[in-house]
Write an enzyme that holds these catalytic residues in place. Sequence first.
Site, short mmCIF file in Angstrom:
data_model
loop_
_atom_site.label_atom_id
_atom_site.label_comp_id
_atom_site.label_asym_id
_atom_site.label_seq_id
_atom_site.Cartn_x
_atom_site.Cartn_y
_atom_site.Cartn_z
N ASP A 85 0.82 -1.20 0.00
CA ASP A 85 0.00 0.00 0.00
C ASP A 85 0.86 1.26 0.00
O ASP A 85 2.07 1.20 0.21
CB ASP A 85 -0.91 0.02 1.23
CG ASP A 85 -1.96 -1.08 1.20
OD1 ASP A 85 -2.32 -1.53 0.10
OD2 ASP A 85 -2.42 -1.48 2.29
N TYR B 45 7.00 -9.77 6.90
CA TYR B 45 6.91 -8.33 7.14
C TYR B 45 7.41 -8.01 8.55
O TYR B 45 7.26 -8.82 9.48
CB TYR B 45 5.46 -7.84 7.04
CG TYR B 45 4.93 -7.67 5.64
CD1 TYR B 45 4.98 -6.42 5.02
CD2 TYR B 45 4.35 -8.72 4.96
CE1 TYR B 45 4.46 -6.24 3.74
CE2 TYR B 45 3.83 -8.56 3.68
CZ TYR B 45 3.89 -7.31 3.08
OH TYR B 45 3.39 -7.15 1.81
#
Length: 284
Positions: free
Chosen positions: A64, A125
């Site tokens: 994003d 992540y």
Amino acid sequence: MSDEVQPGDVRVRLDLSYDGTDFSGWAKQAGGRRTVQGEIEDALRTVTRSREVTYELTVAGRTDAGVHARGQVAHVDLPEGLWGEHREKLLKRLAGRLPKDVRVWSLREAPAGFNARFAALWRRYVYRVGDRPGGVDPLLRNHVLWHDWELDVAAMDAAAKSLVGEHDFAAYAKKREGATTIREILDFGVRRRPDGVVEIEVRADAFCHNQVRSMVGALLFVGDGHRGVEWPRKVLDAGVRDSAVHVVRPHGLTLEEVGYPADELLAARNKEARNRRSLPGAGR
């Protein structure tokens, strides 16, 4: 995103990283917004002198706006002649053409069955948070979220461990029409670095939209004492979005690594990843 490379083409794997601060995410968008995909495809077109032809990238994980990547992977299918002509100098030419907040580190011919998205076994992540009363080191401000409550890392780690496994993460995901929210978290943990920065690390086969940032939001509520250690798992089991779960800001999140199977297992993984999943006993 086909597994089959068209006759006369070569599939090329790209390993890359970027600072997401000034990007509107990975994927190209209408309206001229700056994206990572757009920058790399434009640079590739320029350095190969392809004029109006755009060779589209397929990426392991679409990030994003504001999210960073240290170990992103993508692939692109190029004509054999073009690849043969430019392959030796392509990496250096891209370094000279790309903006400084995105780098391609390697370009190599991909093995048979490779697909950057569907052949991936997992994505890892890390979300970074600072809880010092004075704020975040200015040199880290674009990569570390400041949380103005002291965090109990042990409690956060215990809460994270309760989410490991294959579950329906609808409570932590932004629902997309026709898409499943079943994912398998392989590892989830929280640690504090020597410099005081808290790192929330999660590895899963794939992630739903906003899933990582929503889970981090829940863990922060545990860490600062607003919720108990058991709360994130209760939210998961409820199966619906909880208004108390906040999607934290994107700048603390970095895609660190993408894992792939051995070359001979790529085709099988590709096929498996495309199957719609359901949980045992779910009746779907």
